[in-house]
Design a protein around this motif. Structure first.
Motif, short mmCIF file in Angstrom:
data_model
loop_
_atom_site.label_atom_id
_atom_site.label_comp_id
_atom_site.label_asym_id
_atom_site.label_seq_id
_atom_site.Cartn_x
_atom_site.Cartn_y
_atom_site.Cartn_z
N UNK A 18 0.83 -1.21 0.00
CA UNK A 18 0.00 0.00 0.00
C UNK A 18 0.86 1.25 0.00
N UNK A 19 1.91 1.25 0.83
CA UNK A 19 2.78 2.43 0.90
C UNK A 19 3.36 2.76 -0.47
N UNK A 20 3.81 1.75 -1.18
CA UNK A 20 4.45 1.99 -2.48
C UNK A 20 3.41 2.35 -3.55
N UNK A 21 2.27 1.71 -3.52
CA UNK A 21 1.21 2.05 -4.46
C UNK A 21 0.73 3.48 -4.23
N UNK A 183 -6.81 1.70 2.37
CA UNK A 183 -5.86 0.68 2.80
C UNK A 183 -6.57 -0.60 3.26
N UNK A 184 -7.63 -0.54 4.07
CA UNK A 184 -8.30 -1.78 4.47
C UNK A 184 -8.87 -2.58 3.30
N UNK A 186 -7.77 -2.61 0.17
CA UNK A 186 -6.65 -3.20 -0.56
C UNK A 186 -6.06 -4.35 0.23
N UNK A 187 -5.89 -4.15 1.53
CA UNK A 187 -5.34 -5.21 2.38
C UNK A 187 -6.25 -6.43 2.39
N UNK A 188 -7.56 -6.20 2.41
CA UNK A 188 -8.50 -7.32 2.41
C UNK A 188 -8.34 -8.17 1.16
N UNK A 189 -8.13 -7.53 0.02
CA UNK A 189 -7.96 -8.29 -1.23
C UNK A 189 -6.61 -8.99 -1.26
N UNK A 190 -5.58 -8.33 -0.77
CA UNK A 190 -4.24 -8.92 -0.80
C UNK A 190 -4.12 -10.12 0.12
N UNK A 191 -4.82 -10.08 1.24
CA UNK A 191 -4.67 -11.12 2.25
C UNK A 191 -5.74 -12.19 2.17
N UNK A 192 -6.71 -12.03 1.25
CA UNK A 192 -7.76 -13.03 1.13
C UNK A 192 -7.18 -14.33 0.59
N UNK A 193 -7.52 -15.42 1.23
CA UNK A 193 -7.00 -16.73 0.79
C UNK A 193 -7.90 -17.39 -0.23
N UNK A 194 -9.13 -16.87 -0.39
CA UNK A 194 -10.08 -17.46 -1.33
C UNK A 194 -10.34 -16.54 -2.48
N UNK A 195 -11.47 -16.76 -3.18
CA UNK A 195 -11.82 -15.89 -4.30
C UNK A 195 -12.02 -14.46 -3.82
N UNK A 196 -12.03 -13.52 -4.75
CA UNK A 196 -12.19 -12.10 -4.42
C UNK A 196 -13.47 -11.84 -3.66
N UNK A 197 -13.46 -10.78 -2.91
CA UNK A 197 -14.64 -10.39 -2.15
C UNK A 197 -15.78 -10.04 -3.09
N UNK A 198 -17.02 -10.21 -2.65
CA UNK A 198 -18.15 -9.88 -3.52
C UNK A 198 -18.15 -8.41 -3.91
#
Length: 201
Positions: A18-21, A183-184, A186-198
């Motif tokens: 996130x910081x770099x983006x 940030x939350x 983006x973090x949620x998508x990066x750390x999700x272990x399954x398919x993308x959030x709805x």
């Protein structure tokens, strides 16, 4: 400015990513989107509209980064070739980082304007002069066959919503959250272990 093309979430923590983006967006986003707002202001307004409409992290991030290709290429989108390139490059990066649910709408957001002009008689009247000009460069309204093909594509419904947010996100007086607000998501998508959030409400 970080080399955004080499940014790899697998080699960074979510916060580092996130910081770099955000550093890239803050710097590259200073350029004008149109006469009223900067690229960054446009992106933040678009993301806020996605959140206000009740869409989840994938759609919010797609809205925030839908014009990332313009920033990567340093283009102003004044030709059909530039519009196509920005759409493709932005979608590839967003898909690589966050998955197809975020990248799909980015890939289709230019085509979605052509779709809306063809299917919503009132839509054209709300376009800005710049959008009317780019519509002509992009090929004009879709044909009936193109409409049918577009409606069969995954993520086309979210892409249509993204297009409407894109058209609205040009308010010089709008007060919206800054990059840290996202940030939350983006973090949620990066750390999700399954398919993308709805993305649906």
């Amino acid at each position: 400015m970080p080399d955004i093309l080499q940014l790899d979430p697998e080699q960074l923590t979510a916060d580092e990513f996130c910081d770099r983006l955000f550093a890239f967006l803050e710097t590259a986003g200073r350029s004008n989107y149109d006469e009223a707002v900067t690229q960054l202001q446009h992106a933040l307004q678009c993301a806020e509209l996605a959140e206000a409409a009740g869409f989840g992290p994938s759609a919010q991030v797609a809205a925030l980064l839908h014009d990332l290709g313009h920033l990567v290429l340093g283009e102003d989108g004044e030709s059909a070739e530039e519009d196509q390139r920005h759409e493709i490059i932005g979608a590839r990066l967003v898909t690589r980082w966050f998955g197809a649910e975020a990248g799909g709408p980015v890939a289709l957001h230019v085509a979605a304007k052509r779709y809306l002009v063809a299917t919503d008689p009132a839509y054209f009247d709300g376009l800005s002069p710049a959008s009317v000009n780019s519509l002509a460069l992009q090929g004009g309204p879709m044909t009936p066959d193109e409409v049918a093909k577009f409606e069969r594509l995954p993520q086309h419904e979210v892409a249509v919503e993204l297009r409407r947010w894109d058209d609205l996100a040009k308010d010089v007086d709008a007060e919206v959250p800054g990059l840290e607000h996202w940030r939350p998501a983006i973090t949620a998508l990066l750390t999700s272990s399954g398919p993308g959030h709805p993305t649906e409400r």
